[in-house]
Design a protein around this motif. Structure first.
Motif, PDB file in Angstrom:
ATOM      1  N   VAL A  74     -10.366  10.159  -1.951  1.00  0.00           N
ATOM      2  CA  VAL A  74     -10.243  10.845  -2.152  1.00  0.00           C
ATOM      3  C   VAL A  74     -11.298  11.960  -2.765  1.00  0.00           C
ATOM      4  N   PRO A  75     -11.335  12.883  -2.514  1.00  0.00           N
ATOM      5  CA  PRO A  75     -13.139  14.013  -3.612  1.00  0.00           C
ATOM      6  C   PRO A  75     -11.853  14.032  -5.081  1.00  0.00           C
ATOM      7  N   ILE A 114      -0.982  12.870  -1.532  1.00  0.00           N
ATOM      8  CA  ILE A 114      -1.584  13.920  -1.800  1.00  0.00           C
ATOM      9  C   ILE A 114      -0.747  14.373   0.137  1.00  0.00           C
ATOM     10  N   PRO A 115      -0.156  15.772  -0.386  1.00  0.00           N
ATOM     11  CA  PRO A 115       0.354  16.163   1.145  1.00  0.00           C
ATOM     12  C   PRO A 115      -0.506  16.718   2.112  1.00  0.00           C
ATOM     13  N   HIS A 116      -1.809  17.578   2.052  1.00  0.00           N
ATOM     14  CA  HIS A 116      -1.702  17.652   2.265  1.00  0.00           C
ATOM     15  C   HIS A 116      -3.314  17.321   3.406  1.00  0.00           C
ATOM     16  N   LEU A 117      -3.083  15.995   3.077  1.00  0.00           N
ATOM     17  CA  LEU A 117      -4.152  15.261   4.022  1.00  0.00           C
ATOM     18  C   LEU A 117      -2.852  13.833   4.635  1.00  0.00           C
ATOM     19  N   TYR A 118      -3.790  13.480   5.652  1.00  0.00           N
ATOM     20  CA  TYR A 118      -2.655  12.188   6.013  1.00  0.00           C
ATOM     21  C   TYR A 118      -2.888  11.143   4.970  1.00  0.00           C
ATOM     22  N   PHE A 119      -1.120  10.935   5.779  1.00  0.00           N
ATOM     23  CA  PHE A 119      -0.907  10.130   4.458  1.00  0.00           C
ATOM     24  C   PHE A 119      -0.953   8.468   3.912  1.00  0.00           C
ATOM     25  N   LYS A 129      -3.654   8.378   2.464  1.00  0.00           N
ATOM     26  CA  LYS A 129      -4.686   9.021   1.181  1.00  0.00           C
ATOM     27  C   LYS A 129      -3.966   7.998   0.419  1.00  0.00           C
ATOM     28  N   SER A 130      -2.607   9.031   1.108  1.00  0.00           N
ATOM     29  CA  SER A 130      -1.592   8.923  -0.253  1.00  0.00           C
ATOM     30  C   SER A 130      -1.277   7.486  -0.909  1.00  0.00           C
ATOM     31  N   ALA A 131      -1.995   6.497  -1.570  1.00  0.00           N
ATOM     32  CA  ALA A 131      -2.055   5.475  -1.467  1.00  0.00           C
ATOM     33  C   ALA A 131      -0.940   4.747  -2.338  1.00  0.00           C
ATOM     34  N   TYR A 170     -12.380  12.058   5.698  1.00  0.00           N
ATOM     35  CA  TYR A 170     -11.500  13.212   4.747  1.00  0.00           C
ATOM     36  C   TYR A 170     -10.323  12.780   5.337  1.00  0.00           C
ATOM     37  N   GLY A 171      -9.997  13.031   6.020  1.00  0.00           N
ATOM     38  CA  GLY A 171      -8.431  13.419   6.773  1.00  0.00           C
ATOM     39  C   GLY A 171      -7.265  14.044   6.783  1.00  0.00           C
TER      40      GLY A 171
END
Length: 197
Positions: free
Chosen positions: A120-121, A153-158, A160-162, A187-188
C-alpha cells in the motif's frame, strides 16, 4: 437492495457502489490458507524498514494507542460490496505518532500472521478512515475476519485490508505483495475496477 441504493452518490460525486459490484447484507469470508492460531500473550506488532528505529508492540501496548470509530463501505475484488460498516480500533495516524519514518519512506508492505502480505502506498495509509480494527459493528472481530487485528482501507479493494496483521515494513519503492504477485492489480481502486494487472 433497491435500485435506489445502487445509484446513491458519495460526497465526492462518485457512485457509492463501484462499477461491477453488487451489494450484500452479509459479510463473506474469503482468504488464502487457514486461519492462523494467535496467542495474545505472545502477539507482537513489528515496525521496520525505513524508520529511524525499529519498534515492537505487545498486545497491551498496541491496544493502549489512541482509538477511533469509523463508518464506511467496503468493496471486495470478488464483486461484493457491504454498506454501512462501523469499525473500532487504532487509526493509522496513532501508529505514526509512535514512530519516526525516514523521508524516503513512500510505501508499506503489510505483513500478517500466516505469511500474507500486501503493498500500500504510504499516502493511502495516511488517509482518513484507515485504521487497525479490533471490532466490527459493535462486536469483536471473529477469527475468520481477522481477529485480533485487521487493517481497514475502505477506499481500496478489501484484499488490501490485511487480516491478522502483525507488522508493517516501510519501503522507498512499491513492491507486490502476495496476491499482487499472482496477477492482482498493484493498487486496487474499486472505482477504476483495478482488479487485475
Amino acid at each position: 437492495m433497491t435500485q435506489q441504493a445502487t445509484r446513491e452518490l458519495r460526497p465526492d460525486g462518485k457512485l457509492r457502489l463501484p462499477p461491477g459490484q453488487h451489494l450484500t447484507t452479509g459479510w463473506p469470508v474469503l482468504h488464502y490458507g487457514s486461519v492462523p492460531r494467535i496467542d495474545l500473550d505472545s502477539w507482537r506488532f513489528h515496525v521496520w524498514g525505513l524508520v529511524e528505529e525499529e519498534k515492537s508492540f505487545t498486545w497491551e501496548q498496541f491496544a493502549a494507542l489512541r482509538k477511533t470509530t469509523e463508518f464506511n463501505d467496503i468493496h471486495c475484488v470478488t464483486t461484493w460490496s457491504k454498506y454501512d460498516n462501523t469499525w473500532e480500533g487504532v487509526p493509522f495516524s496513532a501508529l505514526l505518532e509512535q514512530i519516526n519514518l525516514k523521508p524516503e519512506a513512500k510505501y508499506a508492505m503489510l505483513h500478517s500472521y500466516g505469511g500474507y502480505t500486501t503493498n500500500v502506498p504510504l499516502a493511502d495509509l495516511m488517509r482518513e478512515q484507515v485504521m487497525f480494527a479490533t471490532r466490527h459493528d459493535g462486536e469483536e472481530l471473529s477469527k475468520e475476519h481477522g481477529w485480533p487485528l485487521r487493517m481497514v482501507i475502505p477506499h481500496l479493494y478489501f484484499w488490501k485490508s490485511a487480516k491478522w496483521i502483525g507488522g508493517i515494513q516501510f519501503l522507498d519503492r512499491d513492491k507486490p505483495g502476495f496476491w499482487e504477485t499472482y496477477g492482482y492489480h498493484i493498487y486496487g481502486d474499486p472505482w477504476r475496477e483495478e482488479r487485475y494487472s
